[in-house]
Structure formats: C-alpha cells, structure tokens
Design a protein around this motif. Structure first.
Motif, mmCIF file in Angstrom:
data_model
loop_
_atom_site.group_PDB
_atom_site.id
_atom_site.type_symbol
_atom_site.label_atom_id
_atom_site.label_comp_id
_atom_site.label_asym_id
_atom_site.label_seq_id
_atom_site.Cartn_x
_atom_site.Cartn_y
_atom_site.Cartn_z
ATOM 1 N N ARG A 198 -12.488 15.768 5.578
ATOM 2 C CA ARG A 198 -12.150 16.693 6.673
ATOM 3 C C ARG A 198 -12.897 18.020 6.546
ATOM 4 N NH1 ARG A 198 -7.174 14.134 5.710
ATOM 5 N NH2 ARG A 198 -6.343 15.801 4.382
ATOM 6 N N ASN A 199 -13.085 18.489 5.300
ATOM 7 C CA ASN A 199 -13.703 19.808 5.113
ATOM 8 C C ASN A 199 -15.207 19.770 4.908
ATOM 9 O OD1 ASN A 199 -11.075 20.607 5.224
ATOM 10 N ND2 ASN A 199 -10.903 21.127 3.048
ATOM 11 N N LEU A 200 -15.704 18.673 4.328
ATOM 12 C CA LEU A 200 -17.131 18.624 4.004
ATOM 13 C C LEU A 200 -17.830 17.430 4.644
ATOM 14 C CD1 LEU A 200 -15.610 19.876 1.260
ATOM 15 C CD2 LEU A 200 -17.934 19.791 0.384
ATOM 16 N N GLY A 201 -17.068 16.601 5.359
ATOM 17 C CA GLY A 201 -17.678 15.438 6.003
ATOM 18 C C GLY A 201 -18.083 14.339 5.042
ATOM 19 N N THR A 202 -17.531 14.375 3.851
ATOM 20 C CA THR A 202 -17.890 13.372 2.840
ATOM 21 C C THR A 202 -17.479 11.960 3.274
ATOM 22 O OG1 THR A 202 -17.504 15.049 1.147
ATOM 23 C CG2 THR A 202 -17.590 12.756 0.390
ATOM 24 N N PRO A 203 -18.383 10.994 3.185
ATOM 25 C CA PRO A 203 -18.002 9.598 3.450
ATOM 26 C C PRO A 203 -17.010 9.120 2.385
ATOM 27 C CG PRO A 203 -20.410 9.846 3.333
ATOM 28 C CD PRO A 203 -19.809 11.120 2.827
ATOM 29 N N LEU A 204 -16.046 8.312 2.827
ATOM 30 C CA LEU A 204 -14.963 7.889 1.931
ATOM 31 C C LEU A 204 -14.871 6.370 1.827
ATOM 32 C CD1 LEU A 204 -11.944 10.048 3.203
ATOM 33 C CD2 LEU A 204 -13.710 10.680 1.531
ATOM 34 N N ALA A 205 -14.261 5.951 0.733
ATOM 35 C CA ALA A 205 -13.854 4.546 0.609
ATOM 36 C C ALA A 205 -12.565 4.469 -0.180
ATOM 37 C CB ALA A 205 -14.936 3.719 -0.077
ATOM 38 N N GLY A 206 -11.802 3.435 0.106
ATOM 39 C CA GLY A 206 -10.593 3.167 -0.669
ATOM 40 C C GLY A 206 -10.641 1.735 -1.176
ATOM 41 N N LEU A 207 -10.266 1.559 -2.444
ATOM 42 C CA LEU A 207 -10.130 0.194 -2.956
ATOM 43 C C LEU A 207 -8.964 -0.463 -2.229
ATOM 44 C CD1 LEU A 207 -10.883 -1.977 -5.155
ATOM 45 C CD2 LEU A 207 -9.046 -0.984 -6.537
ATOM 46 N N GLN A 208 -9.170 -1.703 -1.794
ATOM 47 C CA GLN A 208 -8.086 -2.430 -1.138
ATOM 48 C C GLN A 208 -7.686 -3.637 -1.968
ATOM 49 O OE1 GLN A 208 -9.530 -2.959 2.932
ATOM 50 N NE2 GLN A 208 -8.642 -0.982 3.504
ATOM 51 N N PRO A 209 -6.685 -3.440 -2.810
ATOM 52 C CA PRO A 209 -6.165 -4.583 -3.568
ATOM 53 C C PRO A 209 -5.305 -5.431 -2.645
ATOM 54 C CG PRO A 209 -5.402 -2.452 -4.450
ATOM 55 C CD PRO A 209 -5.964 -2.208 -3.097
ATOM 56 N N ASP A 210 -4.976 -6.625 -3.084
ATOM 57 C CA ASP A 210 -4.052 -7.432 -2.298
ATOM 58 C C ASP A 210 -2.755 -6.644 -2.118
ATOM 59 O OD1 ASP A 210 -3.866 -10.429 -1.331
ATOM 60 O OD2 ASP A 210 -1.891 -9.776 -1.973
ATOM 61 N N SER A 211 -2.233 -6.659 -0.894
ATOM 62 C CA SER A 211 -1.128 -5.742 -0.569
ATOM 63 C C SER A 211 0.242 -6.409 -0.536
ATOM 64 C CB SER A 211 -1.403 -5.093 0.792
ATOM 65 O OG SER A 211 -1.263 -6.045 1.835
ATOM 66 N N GLN A 212 0.325 -7.694 -0.874
ATOM 67 C CA GLN A 212 1.605 -8.395 -0.673
ATOM 68 C C GLN A 212 2.724 -7.904 -1.579
ATOM 69 O OE1 GLN A 212 1.904 -10.069 2.010
ATOM 70 N NE2 GLN A 212 -0.303 -9.783 2.357
ATOM 71 N N ARG A 213 2.413 -7.561 -2.815
ATOM 72 C CA ARG A 213 3.465 -7.171 -3.761
ATOM 73 C C ARG A 213 3.735 -5.671 -3.771
ATOM 74 N NH1 ARG A 213 3.847 -11.031 -8.787
ATOM 75 N NH2 ARG A 213 3.052 -12.964 -7.916
ATOM 76 N N TYR A 214 2.881 -4.897 -3.139
ATOM 77 C CA TYR A 214 2.942 -3.447 -3.324
ATOM 78 C C TYR A 214 4.259 -2.840 -2.860
ATOM 79 C CZ TYR A 214 1.096 1.355 -3.539
ATOM 80 O OH TYR A 214 0.870 2.667 -3.849
ATOM 81 N N PHE A 215 4.701 -3.201 -1.673
ATOM 82 C CA PHE A 215 5.907 -2.557 -1.146
ATOM 83 C C PHE A 215 7.194 -3.183 -1.680
ATOM 84 C CE2 PHE A 215 2.545 -1.134 1.640
ATOM 85 C CZ PHE A 215 2.739 0.226 1.540
ATOM 86 N N ASP A 216 7.053 -4.146 -2.583
ATOM 87 C CA ASP A 216 8.219 -4.609 -3.338
ATOM 88 C C ASP A 216 8.638 -3.567 -4.375
ATOM 89 O OD1 ASP A 216 8.018 -6.954 -1.956
ATOM 90 O OD2 ASP A 216 7.444 -8.197 -3.665
ATOM 91 N N LEU A 217 7.701 -2.701 -4.746
ATOM 92 C CA LEU A 217 7.989 -1.780 -5.847
ATOM 93 C C LEU A 217 7.566 -0.339 -5.606
ATOM 94 C CD1 LEU A 217 4.927 -1.616 -7.007
ATOM 95 C CD2 LEU A 217 5.551 -3.676 -8.263
ATOM 96 N N HIS A 218 6.901 -0.113 -4.505
ATOM 97 C CA HIS A 218 6.383 1.219 -4.167
ATOM 98 C C HIS A 218 7.510 2.265 -4.129
ATOM 99 C CE1 HIS A 218 4.953 3.970 -0.775
ATOM 100 N NE2 HIS A 218 3.942 4.067 -1.618
ATOM 101 N N HIS A 219 7.412 3.293 -4.982
ATOM 102 C CA HIS A 219 8.394 4.390 -5.012
ATOM 103 C C HIS A 219 9.787 3.923 -5.438
ATOM 104 C CE1 HIS A 219 5.871 6.866 -1.853
ATOM 105 N NE2 HIS A 219 5.172 6.533 -2.921
ATOM 106 N N ALA A 220 9.855 2.782 -6.100
ATOM 107 C CA ALA A 220 11.156 2.254 -6.527
ATOM 108 C C ALA A 220 11.176 2.063 -8.038
ATOM 109 C CB ALA A 220 11.446 0.931 -5.822
ATOM 110 N N ARG A 221 12.360 1.868 -8.579
ATOM 111 C CA ARG A 221 12.519 1.852 -10.033
ATOM 112 C C ARG A 221 11.789 0.697 -10.709
ATOM 113 N NH1 ARG A 221 18.013 -0.051 -8.503
ATOM 114 N NH2 ARG A 221 18.710 2.117 -8.441
ATOM 115 N N ASN A 222 11.394 -0.308 -9.917
ATOM 116 C CA ASN A 222 10.662 -1.428 -10.512
ATOM 117 C C ASN A 222 9.143 -1.245 -10.485
ATOM 118 O OD1 ASN A 222 11.157 -1.684 -7.726
ATOM 119 N ND2 ASN A 222 10.608 -3.846 -7.732
ATOM 120 N N ASP A 223 8.667 -0.055 -10.150
ATOM 121 C CA ASP A 223 7.230 0.208 -10.311
ATOM 122 C C ASP A 223 6.988 0.597 -11.762
ATOM 123 O OD1 ASP A 223 4.572 0.738 -10.240
ATOM 124 O OD2 ASP A 223 4.709 2.489 -8.916
#
Lengths: 460, 460
Positions: free
Chosen positions: B406-431
């Motif tokens: 947003r500030n410098l126009g830098t090109p970005l990338a994000g690693l995309q791991p398989d997402s099936q299990r993530y919200f089973d534990l995201h922000h929860a005690r089992n992470d």
C-alpha cells in the motif's frame, strides 16, 4: 464451404461450452451434496471405533462385511451383495515383545531396554523367546559382503526412509524391499530373525507392520519384526559400541484359509448397463490399528459417492459398482476374485478407480491408461481443479483393481491425496479415526465422484 | 538474416535450457538441505512449548523476540536486529466464563449448562457477571428486522461457517463479519453483549477467538465472546424452545501501549544491495493457544530459509530480509512500522512474501502483482511443481506485508498451504505444536525459498 466450416465450428464450440457448463453445474451440485450431507465421517467413526482393526480372517472382518453391506443398502444401492472368496488367516497370536541386553563394559554396567516392535504380517513367530546378537545392515550389498558374520544373528536392517523424496510413496517403494525381501535374504546366510526399521519418517516411536514374503522356498522362514524409529536409532547407536543381544518373542502363524467377502453395491446403467465402472477401497486393515486412513477412508468414500449419486437422483449411463475389497493387506484375494469373476462372466469393465493412499486432502489422480485416454482425461482438468484434484499424472491405480487391468485390460486410476502425513501412521497404532480430517475425507470422495461422473458421461 | 535469427533462437533456447537446468539443480540442492537438515520443527517446538502464546505486550512476546533474535543469529544472518514499534496491550484479565440457565417449563425442570467460550480479542470485559436473555440472529438483515427485540439482550450470532466453499478462507471471510462488526451492530440496537459462533467447521467444541472492532464510536463498546460449535448448536436448539438466560463474565481490557519489536535478519545482496526482498511471518499469537500454525509456522519457515541459504553458501543478488513481525493479530503495528521505516529511508522493496496461513502442506502461492509480473512468475511453475506449490494464482499476500504494497507498491505473495485443517484450530486452544507435521512445515519453507531464489535471480 468455408462458411459451413465456420458454422460447424461455432456449433461445436457452443455445444462444448454448453456441455462444460452442464458438467460444472453437476459437479457443483455434487460438491454441495457431499460437503453438506456427507455420511463418510460418521461411517468411518463406526468402522474404526465400533469394529476396529479387521485383518482377513478375524472376527472383525466378519463384522465389517456385515456393516459394509448394511451401509451400501443405507446409501440406497440398487443392488448390494457379498462376493465370497477364500482369504488367508494370519494371526499375531499374542503380544510381540523385544528386549535388548547390553553386556557390561569397562565404563558401563550391563543394562537392558524394551524395544517397541511389531511382528510383520505373514511372518512366522519365534513362539518362545529367541535370543541372538544383532548385526546392523544398511543395504543388501552390505549383507552380501558380511554374509559370513550373519549366521545365528538377528539382522537389523536400518535403511532409512529417504526424506528427500518429496512424494513419500517413492520412499516407501525404496525402503520397502527390506521389509519384503529382508527375511529371505538374511535366512540365506543363516540369520535367525530380522528386525527392520519401520517404513516411516515420523517423529514418534510407533512401529509399522506390513506384509513380508517368504517367496524363496529354498531358505527357512525366519521371524521378522519392525522397530520404531527412535528405538532403531538407539539400537544402531549402541550396536556400534558394543555387543547387543536381543530377545524376541512373537507368535505369528497361519490358520487354515477361511471365507471372506468383497462387499458390492451397484447402480445399474441406463444406456450401457453391460459396461462396468468400479470404485473401491479395501475393507481389511492391519490388526494393530483402527485402519482409519488405510483403508477405512477409501471404503467410506466409496459408499459416500454411492449415497451422493442416489441422493441427487443421478442416473449413470454405465453400471457403477461400489466395492469394499477383502484382504488387500496380506493376500489380495478380494481384488483377485473380483477380476476373476468379471472375466469368467465376460463382463466389460471400462474403468476402475481406487482410494487407498489415505483420507488426506486430494491433490490429483494417477492413471494407468493409454496416451489417447490420458489426453481426454487432461481435458477435464479445469472441471476437477476447483475441488482440489489438480494434478493428473500417468501411472497409478490401486492394488485391488490391479487384477482388472492385468486380466481384462481395464484402465485404472488412483486417488492421490497429499502424501506427507501418510507414512507417519501407515500400518501403525496411530492410524486411528482422530487422524482423519472430516473435510479432507469428504473432498476425496467428491473428487472421485467427479471423475466417475466424467468417465461415465464421456467414456474413455 | 534468417540464418542469423535461427542462430540467435538456438542460442537463446540453449541459454534458457542451461539456466533452467541450473535452477532445477539449485532447487534440488535447497530441497535436500531443508528436507535433511531443517531446524524448523525444533525451532517451532521451542517457540510453542517453551514460550507458548505470545500476544502483543505480554511477557511471552518479550521472550519470543529475544528467542527470535538468537535464532536469526544461529541461522547465520549477516545482520540481525530488533526494530522497535509501539504495540497495543490487550489483556484477557482472567478466565472467560459463561453459563446458560433454562427456566423451568411444564415438561422440564430448570437447568443450567456451562458454555465453552472465549472473549474476542480487543473486546471489553463484563468485569462482573452480566446476565441477559439470548436472542439468536443469523444475518445482519435479521438483526435489523428484529431491532426492537434486541435491547438489553445478548445477541447470539449463529451464522455458520459455509462448508461448500472448498477454499476455507472464503468461508472465513464470509462469516468473519459477525466477529468483526457484530458488537457495533448489536450495540446500535441496545444489546448488552454478543456471542458469536466460532469461525470454524471443526468437529470439536473449542471456541475460536480473534480480534473484534469497535470502529463505530457512536455506540457503546459491548462485551463479545466466541462460542464452541457444539455449544452453539445446543444454544440455538434450546433458545428455539424456551427463554435462555446467559451469564457472561469476561475481563478483557487495554493497558497502555507498550514497546514491541519486529525481529529482522538480513543477507546483503551482492549485485543490488539496495533492492530488498522481504520474507516473513508474525511472531505474535493469541494467548489461548500455542500459536503453532498461526503463525509459529511462518516464523520458523522464515528462519529456515535463512539457515538453508547460508548453509548452502548461497549469495543472493538482492538484499534479503527475514522478518518476524510484531502484533499482527490485534493491531498490525509491526507490519505498519516496517513499511513506514522502509518508506522513510527511501528503500526499494522489490518483493515481499509471507507465510501466515498455517504450516500445512504447500499447494501454491497467491500473488498481488501486475499482469506482466504474473506471466513471468507462471513461467516458473514447472520449477516449483516438484516441491508441491503447483497452484499459482492472482490475489494474495499477507497482513504484515500489506503495508509495503500500500505504501511502496511492493509486489506481494503469500504461501498457500492446504486450507482444510486450518480453521479447525485457528485462534483456538488446539493450535498446538502437535498439530504441525514436520515435513509439511519443511515443504512450506522449501517452496518459499525456491520462489525467493527465482525472484532474486530474475527480478520481477
């Protein structure tokens, strides 16, 4: 003429586009049906928690067959039946025990340590405690070189599961020869037993079983066990420093062959009822685990596709058979019987798909098909991709459907889930229901169902 | 001329082939280095088990920063330092408690049930037990329609995480508005507090926290908690049948802002030292878990790429910064500070890559780049594919590197791991650490390192 060609091209393109749209709508409906209403996870819970490990010949095998038949009917199979076949009946016969004894040295006292081991499937037991010195061997070449040191010893194959293979089945294939050929090769030089490093790169110490073979009838059958990775490292370390005697006590043996069954559900084809498409997994599992990923997952995915197709009112052109195969692990009698009967009846089997690589998130399919068929399949890639099976490759199938290909030339495919976690639990006590993720299991079923829909609609 | 063009074409093709070969050899070496010698898993064990949850402002944040600096040095960073930034200091302030009381009816006795809840991050506490009737709301439209029934009640947003989104981040984005906007919207109609269904499709009852917002300053800040899915279903069910009073007791509050730090390691570029490539994850986590997948994984992957590059003697052309960002979860102050300082110093940031979607098996990368840049990146697909990152898509990055774009126009990338299990534990005690698979974690690092190598070598 040019105008006509143009018109034909436009018409073809429109037809293709319309068909593709129809397909993508159907696949989206299938996805919604499975992702919202799937019974796969609850079926797996029952199979693993209420029945458990279900090796060929065991009482749990019988229970699992009855459960499977009921599940096929509950999923609204048009026909459902048991197909009888004789299966081997290997029993573990008791608890597998191993103890390592370290002799006293100048610096250290004598000590002993219990080792976490499991007898290999189909292996002969020691029947009473058997004690011998251990010799570590890391390749068959090393075994041949050290053949004079092997007599009356326990050969400890410590060949490592290679972490640099990104696809873990390559590491399994690579290291697997020690489990399969290890006993025969060591017996040739007079070894009393073998211990093989578990075929795994897990971070725990659970030993992994799996079938071994005594195919060379000129040498004695010797006991064979697998050892957990931490204990393997420990054993390797101490055996480098001093003599280690290991006492093994296993009780494996074969009882007479007994009756087992493939469990089959069917939806009859509307246009080509005499052409068969088979989807399956194997119902048996090793006795030391719940067989959740191997291959409870493949079984409940198979039933789920049947359930979803029927719930959607989908009427296939070809006859689809949903099969829970008997005895994959230590005999392949179910798959062999299925193909034999198909051949005897002159059935035309146009395609077979198996899920036997775990219930993990799907990544693609491997195919054993002709180049022309593969090209046709690749044309479906964009239809499958939204659901995860993006990687379509040549090579693949499944052990149970292999005989269909060998005997009838049936084209094959195997679901290829992500393979990173599989050998952490394959044939080990941690292959339990809790290791299966509900959505990953469902996505596997969904992608398989999608492929079957396309093969049924367009042929191969 | 034609001959010359042909010669040039042959030369170009040969050069390309040679370069591709060189690249594939390098990537294979990188793979071997990481898959054999990785420290990522043991680093993660330390961060999660020895330090644990590390919310901005907490004592664990300070410990984690010191650990991170040490880990950068241990990985042989050429330079390593802490970049100071002020961070918010929200504290939970005690145990979050909720009890549901069912009044007696003709058929049933009065009863009560403890609910598994967790206060939302940045929320105000009730400070003392607060009791009110519950009203279930399933959309903001329904809330508006029922605005006259909401006063003095606890609004229970029970909007379900949509299972039909194959990519689970879409479900998170869809259902997330209730966690983010829920308190303000309910307070507008006089509600006393909100309970939001956890943003998850797990099969357990663990509640999932995450930050909420009180961006509308015209309405009171009201307490806000998330509830586990089983309890949400129970609550929804009983609330349909009779009046349910819930007593909430939470203690969340802000202490004054405090000093936090981004942890930065660096390898100086050999050709273009003034061009910066950033790789990172965020060091903070919620306080109710170990923050293993979110985002311990991204941190140890970042450090692992540094370690592997140095261990291989790899000398990048551009300066590579390895950053553990502060305070992603409830303020984004670390990422904001990093971009601010980069801009103030006039640094040229040519690319940034983040891993903040879990340490699961990698499937691809999402890019925020121009069409021309994306086309160039797609040319690398076959080089990345052997390591799992087959899916290259437009759209993606990471919260912490967002300000660079947003500030410098830098090109970005994000690693995309398989997402099936993530919200089973995201922000929860089992992470927790145990939910991370060693090889999946390593493959994420490997694919990120591969992408960085290509961006560094060829530019964007």
């Amino acid at each position: 003429m040019k105008k006509l060609a143009y018109a034909v091209a436009v018409l073809l393109a429109a037809t293709t586009t319309h068909a593709q749209h129809e397909d993508s709508v159907f696949l989206r409906r299938l996805a919604d049906e499975i992702l919202v209403n799937s019974q796969a996870y609850e079926n797996l819970r029952h199979l693993t928690k209420q029945i458990g490990g279900r090796l060929a010949g065991s009482p749990q095998m019988v229970k699992a067959e009855q459960w499977g038949l009921g599940a096929m009917k509950a999923a609204n199979a048009q026909n459902a039946w048991l197909q009888e076949c004789m299966v081997p009946h290997w029993v573990r016969g008791g608890k597998d025990v191993a103890n390592a004894k370290l002799a006293a040295t100048k610096g250290e006292k004598a000590s002993q340590k219990s080792l976490d081991i499991v007898a290999l499937g189909n292996s002969v037991g020691t029947m009473k405690p058997m004690q011998a010195s251990v010799i570590e061997i890391n390749s068959f070449e090393e075994l041949d070189q050290k053949k004079d040191q092997v007599k009356d010893k326990i050969v400890f194959y410590n060949y490592k599961f290679n972490p640099t293979f990104v696809r873990t089945f390559q590491a399994y294939s690579d290291a697997g020869r020690f489990r399969r050929e290890g006993p025969n090769r060591a017996a040739k030089y007079g070894a009393k037993a073998i211990i093989v490093r578990s075929l795994s790169h897990s971070t725990d110490n659970n030993p992994h079983t799996g079938s071994t073979s005594y195919s060379d009838s000129t040498v004695p059958k010797i006991p064979a066990v697998a050892i957990g990775l931490k204990d393997a490292d420990w054993l390797s370390n101490v055996a480098k420093q001093r003599n280690v005697e290991v006492t093994l006590h296993t009780n494996g043996r074969f009882l007479p062959d007994t009756i087992g069954h493939n469990v089959i559900g069917e939806i009859k084809g509307s246009e080509f009822p005499d052409e068969y498409i088979t989807i399956g997994g194997h119902l048996d599992s090793w006795d030391n685990c719940e067989g959740a990923h191997d291959d409870g997952a493949g079984c409940v995915q198979t039933i789920e596709i049947l359930r979803a197709f029927k719930a959607m009112g989908y009427q296939p052109k070809r006859t689809i058979r949903f099969v829970l195969f008997a005895n994959e692990e230590n005999g392949l009698r179910g798959g062999t019987k299925y193909a034999e009967e198909a051949k005897a009846k002159g059935e035309k089997h146009v395609f077979a798909l198996e899920s036997d690589a775990g219930g993990f998130t799907p990544r693609g399919f491997g195919f054993t098909v002709s180049a022309a068929q593969f090209q046709k399949i690749q044309g479906w890639q964009s239809l499958l991709a939204p659901y995860g099976a993006t990687e379509l490759t040549q090579g693949g199938g499944g052990a149970d459907i292999g005989p269909l290909n060998r005997n009838l030339g049936t084209p094959l495919a195997g679901l290829q889930p992500d393979s990173q976690r599989y050998f952490d639990l394959h044939h080990a006590r941690n292959d339990v229901f809790e290791a299966v993720n509900k959505r990953e299991l469902e996505l596997g079923a969904l992608n398989m169902g999608a492929l079957i829909y396309l093969v049924d609609k367009y042929g191969l």
